[in-house]
Scaffold this motif. Structure first.
Motif, PDB file in Angstrom:
ATOM      1  N   LEU A   6       3.615 -10.781  -3.265  1.00 37.14           N
ATOM      2  CA  LEU A   6       2.266 -10.984  -2.426  1.00 37.14           C
ATOM      3  C   LEU A   6       1.371 -11.794  -3.319  1.00 37.14           C
ATOM      4  CD1 LEU A   6       1.773 -10.467   0.570  1.00 37.14           C
ATOM      5  CD2 LEU A   6       0.188  -8.799  -0.332  1.00 37.14           C
ATOM      6  N   THR A   7       0.946 -11.233  -4.558  1.00 35.54           N
ATOM      7  CA  THR A   7       0.222 -12.018  -5.375  1.00 35.54           C
ATOM      8  C   THR A   7       0.726 -13.389  -5.943  1.00 35.54           C
ATOM      9  OG1 THR A   7      -0.349  -9.760  -6.525  1.00 35.54           O
ATOM     10  CG2 THR A   7      -0.803 -12.015  -7.730  1.00 35.54           C
TER      11      THR A   7
ATOM     12  N   LYS B 299       5.705   6.503   0.614  1.00 37.45           N
ATOM     13  CA  LYS B 299       4.412   7.386   0.615  1.00 37.45           C
ATOM     14  C   LYS B 299       3.335   6.332   0.495  1.00 37.45           C
ATOM     15  CE  LYS B 299       2.560   9.561  -2.855  1.00 37.45           C
ATOM     16  NZ  LYS B 299       2.701  10.049  -3.979  1.00 37.45           N
ATOM     17  N   PHE B 300       2.271   6.639   1.400  1.00 36.49           N
ATOM     18  CA  PHE B 300       1.139   5.861   1.316  1.00 36.49           C
ATOM     19  C   PHE B 300       0.220   6.128  -0.032  1.00 36.49           C
ATOM     20  CE2 PHE B 300      -3.507   5.147   2.369  1.00 36.49           C
ATOM     21  CZ  PHE B 300      -3.642   3.824   2.674  1.00 36.49           C
ATOM     22  N   VAL B 301       0.101   5.114  -0.824  1.00 37.98           N
ATOM     23  CA  VAL B 301      -0.691   5.273  -1.820  1.00 37.98           C
ATOM     24  C   VAL B 301      -2.103   4.610  -1.990  1.00 37.98           C
ATOM     25  CG1 VAL B 301       1.324   5.936  -2.932  1.00 37.98           C
ATOM     26  CG2 VAL B 301       0.724   3.719  -3.189  1.00 37.98           C
ATOM     27  N   GLY B 302      -2.542   3.927  -0.814  1.00 35.71           N
ATOM     28  CA  GLY B 302      -3.674   3.142  -1.050  1.00 35.71           C
ATOM     29  C   GLY B 302      -3.765   1.927  -1.717  1.00 35.71           C
ATOM     30  N   VAL B 303      -4.807   1.841  -2.598  1.00 34.02           N
ATOM     31  CA  VAL B 303      -4.892   0.346  -3.440  1.00 34.02           C
ATOM     32  C   VAL B 303      -4.236   0.631  -4.790  1.00 34.02           C
ATOM     33  CG1 VAL B 303      -6.572  -0.526  -2.025  1.00 34.02           C
ATOM     34  CG2 VAL B 303      -7.183   0.926  -4.054  1.00 34.02           C
ATOM     35  N   ASP B 304      -3.353   1.793  -4.906  1.00 35.31           N
ATOM     36  CA  ASP B 304      -2.988   2.178  -6.426  1.00 35.31           C
ATOM     37  C   ASP B 304      -2.210   1.018  -6.939  1.00 35.31           C
ATOM     38  OD1 ASP B 304      -3.969   4.608  -6.246  1.00 35.31           O
ATOM     39  OD2 ASP B 304      -2.100   5.615  -6.414  1.00 35.31           O
TER      40      ASP B 304
ATOM     41  N   PHE C 209       0.965  -1.146   0.000  1.00 36.17           N
ATOM     42  CA  PHE C 209      -0.148  -0.007   0.081  1.00 36.17           C
ATOM     43  C   PHE C 209       0.945   1.235   0.306  1.00 36.17           C
ATOM     44  CE2 PHE C 209      -2.849  -3.259   1.806  1.00 36.17           C
ATOM     45  CZ  PHE C 209      -3.798  -3.144   0.989  1.00 36.17           C
ATOM     46  N   HIS C 210       2.158   1.035  -0.297  1.00 34.19           N
ATOM     47  CA  HIS C 210       3.099   2.124  -0.423  1.00 34.19           C
ATOM     48  C   HIS C 210       3.819   2.182  -1.486  1.00 34.19           C
ATOM     49  CE1 HIS C 210       1.994   1.775   3.973  1.00 34.19           C
ATOM     50  NE2 HIS C 210       2.560   3.134   4.246  1.00 34.19           N
ATOM     51  N   GLU C 211       4.284   3.287  -1.811  1.00 31.97           N
ATOM     52  CA  GLU C 211       5.474   3.524  -2.952  1.00 31.97           C
ATOM     53  C   GLU C 211       6.652   4.125  -2.640  1.00 31.97           C
ATOM     54  OE1 GLU C 211       6.856   2.042  -5.339  1.00 31.97           O
ATOM     55  OE2 GLU C 211       4.881   1.808  -6.144  1.00 31.97           O
TER      56      GLU C 211
ATOM     57  N   TRP D 212       9.272  -0.318  -4.921  1.00 34.75           N
ATOM     58  CA  TRP D 212       9.172  -1.356  -3.825  1.00 34.75           C
ATOM     59  C   TRP D 212       8.042  -1.901  -3.533  1.00 34.75           C
ATOM     60  CZ3 TRP D 212      12.700   1.747   0.169  1.00 34.75           C
ATOM     61  CH2 TRP D 212      13.979   2.048  -0.371  1.00 34.75           C
ATOM     62  N   GLY D 213       7.102  -0.684  -3.604  1.00 32.08           N
ATOM     63  CA  GLY D 213       5.450  -1.124  -3.154  1.00 32.08           C
ATOM     64  C   GLY D 213       5.126  -2.006  -4.326  1.00 32.08           C
ATOM     65  N   TYR D 214       5.114  -1.847  -5.429  1.00 33.48           N
ATOM     66  CA  TYR D 214       4.580  -2.455  -6.573  1.00 33.48           C
ATOM     67  C   TYR D 214       5.444  -4.042  -6.484  1.00 33.48           C
ATOM     68  CZ  TYR D 214       2.486  -3.873 -10.889  1.00 33.48           C
ATOM     69  OH  TYR D 214       1.838  -4.592 -12.125  1.00 33.48           O
TER      70      TYR D 214
END
Lengths: 295, 293
Positions: free
Chosen positions: A274-275, A53-58, A42-44, A266-268
């Motif tokens: 996780l997927t 930075k928190f990016v929600g479900v982006d 949920f971060h990028e 990192w977030g992606y």
């Protein structure tokens, strides 16, 4: 010693002190990384501030719309299905062939198992050399039997690159299947075969009606263990093709790794890994249930 | 009778041919390690009868073997571009200590799992097993950031920890299956004689399971020795193991195939050792005890 004393021993006999180090380590290794992964997804990473930075479900929306991810998933499934099928069929055939006390067969079984303890990254390098179109021994031999045009660099041709990687995979892990199947074949009872022989059954009938059903548990274990590993393939594609040419050999694991460490997403990367974890867990648990694998 | 002898001969030939095909890459790779560049890049490829040299090994391991089939230059340790001495040392340190970690933690746990009956035991074993299903990349990515926080990147401690953890499911399930083979009645009669669990574990069960523990240790060692993704991710310059440096032989001016092959041939040596030591237990280890032999 009275019964009451025995009972007291049994009650005071707690397993937890024995299990504590294991539990502590597994929490560090599985639960904490898992939670961290979820949080990270949920971060990028922001290069400018070098922070998160928190990016929600982006990231999850991006995943849904990312054709490269779906392509990588397709490649992973293709690799998984082809390798598993070849390794099971070929492994069973070789196991049936070697399940005999003939001159040298003990040694042959030992030699065959050597492939399993060679680092996959080094096996990948071996095949990188052998599949080179300029001087590779395997390219030469495939050319001799007319399977490959000399001018075609196998690993640099998008339609053939996955085949090139699969050759290394199948070479290294078919012996794994052979060993498991041999162990299974050796534990089969002799009586059903004797009865079938008296009834005049052919060897093909015996294989289909006796060997396969009695081997079903062994086959299920082999499929489960190899399947899990196949789905997370990384070493071969990393050293042999780096996902290329283009995206022809991008697997989910490699894509997640590159997004994280090459592109600093990192977030992606966490979302992708996780997927991959979720897919493996769901598939493995479904398989365990359907095939009734017990440990 | 004639037909059966014919079938046996046919089967023998087929067996040798099939295994020969699987052995061929190992032979070829090892032979490349003993070649000069001109014999590596020849077309058509040379399979036998090249002039052997130990030059590649000398460069990679920074030693002078002295009996080089005509090797002239002296080799200084640390001199060559592909000097791999420290990398071998890294591999040995990491594999040894991570094996010790996994074995110590796993023997304790699997003894309890084998002997003590408690609620949720089955679920617990399943949980341990399920950690084996995690894709390494799903662990390596968060581990990288966690390690960064705790300054464990590029350290022996970090890699040893991760490799030890990686081997835990295997070690636990395998050791449990070895402990299950030792009759529980032995423990029970010792308990009745007033011995504590710890004494029984140390004095009776451990000595009886020696062979199984050794086999498990060898397998853990090999899995650490061959592991790639964690070392690739969690190290930069501080340490690197043999599988990870293998890809660095590919450079912009070409690949040092001879040196690479020499390293590869040396990395295959543990394969011979493991086959000699644990061949009997290999299947059990690879299937984590789920198929007892």
């Amino acid at each position: 010693m009275s019964i009451a004393q025995v009972k007291r021993i049994a009650i005071s006999d707690s397993p937890w002190p024995w299990l504590l180090p294991l539990i502590a380590l597994l929490v560090v290794f599985t639960i904490y990384p898992f939670i961290y992964n979820v949080w990270l997804s949920f971060h990028e990473f922001v290069p400018k501030s070098r922070g998160l930075k928190f990016v929600g479900v982006d990231n999850w929306i991006q995943l849904w719309n990312d054709s490269r991810f779906w392509g990588a998933l397709g490649v992973t499934f293709l690799y998984f299905a082809v390798a598993l099928t070849i390794e099971i069929v070929l492994g069973m055939a070789i196991a049936l062939l070697l399940d005999a006390e003939l001159p040298g067969f003990g040694m042959l079984r030992a030699v065959l198992s050597m492939t399993l303890v060679i680092p996959p990254a080094i096996a990948g390098m071996m095949f990188l050399l052998m599949e080179d179109s300029q001087f590779g021994a395997l390219s030469y031999l495939l050319g001799l039997v007319g399977l490959l045009d000399k001018a075609t660099p196998m690993l640099a041709t998008s339609s053939l690159a996955l085949v090139g990687v699969l050759i290394a995979e199948v070479w290294q892990w078919t012996p794994f299947m052979v060993l498991i199947f041999l162990a299974g074949l050796r534990s089969l009872p002799a009586e059903p075969y004797e009865a079938a022989m008296i009834d005049g059954a052919s060897s093909l009938q015996m294989f289909r009606r006796l060997t396969l059903p009695m081997m079903s548990r062994v086959i299920a274990v082999a499929v489960l263990l190899r399947g899990i590993d196949l789905f997370r393939v990384f070493d071969y594609v990393f050293v042999m093709t780096s996902g290329g040419p283009g995206t022809a050999t991008y697997t989910v694991s490699l894509y997640a790794w590159q997004q994280t460490f090459s592109f600093l997403k990192w977030g992606y990367g966490a979302t992708l890994s996780l997927t991959s974890l979720i897919i493996v867990m769901v598939m493995a648990n479904m398989f365990i249930r359907v095939a009734k694998v017990r440990w | 009778m004639h037909r059966s002898a014919f079938v046996r001969t046919l089967r023998t030939i087929a067996g040798w041919l099939v295994v020969g095909a699987f052995f061929f890459p190992i032979y070829f790779w090892t032979s490349v390690a003993f070649r000069d560049a001109k014999d590596i890049f020849n077309w058509p490829p040379i399979f036998f009868g090249f002039q052997p040299t130990v030059r590649n090994f000398e460069q990679v391991f920074g030693i002078s073997l002295g009996f080089g089939f005509g090797s002239q230059e002296t080799v200084t340790p640390g001199g060559g571009n592909f000097y791999m001495g420290p990398r071998l040392w890294d591999s040995i340190v990491v594999a040894t200590f991570s094996t010790v970690l996994a074995i110590v933690v796993a023997t304790l746990a699997s003894y309890a799992l084998s002997r003590m009956h408690f609620r949720g035991r089955h679920e617990f074993v399943n949980w341990v097993l399920s950690t084996r299903m995690m894709p390494p990349v799903a662990v390596a990515i968060p581990m990288f950031f966690i390690f960064k926080q705790f300054n464990l990147l590029d350290t022996y401690t970090g890699v040893i920890l991760v490799h030890g953890l990686m081997n835990l499911p295997l070690a636990v399930l395998l050791l449990k299956s070895f402990f299950d083979d030792i009759p529980a009645e032995i423990d029970e009669s010792a308990l009745l004689d007033g011995a504590s669990r710890w004494t029984i574990f140390r004095r009776i069960v451990l000595p009886m399971a020696k062979g199984g523990i050794a086999a498990t240790a060898v397998l853990c060692f090999i899995f650490s020795w061959t592991e790639f993704l964690f070392v690739l991710t969690l190290t930069q310059t501080g340490l690197k193991t043999v599988p990870v440096v293998s890809s660095t032989f590919v450079t912009s001016i070409g690949t040092a195939w001879g040196n690479m092959a020499a390293l590869g041939a040396a990395a295959i040596v543990p394969a011979f050792v493991v086959i000699l030591l644990v061949q009997r237990h290999l299947v059990r280890g690879l299937t984590m005890g789920s198929l007892k032999q």
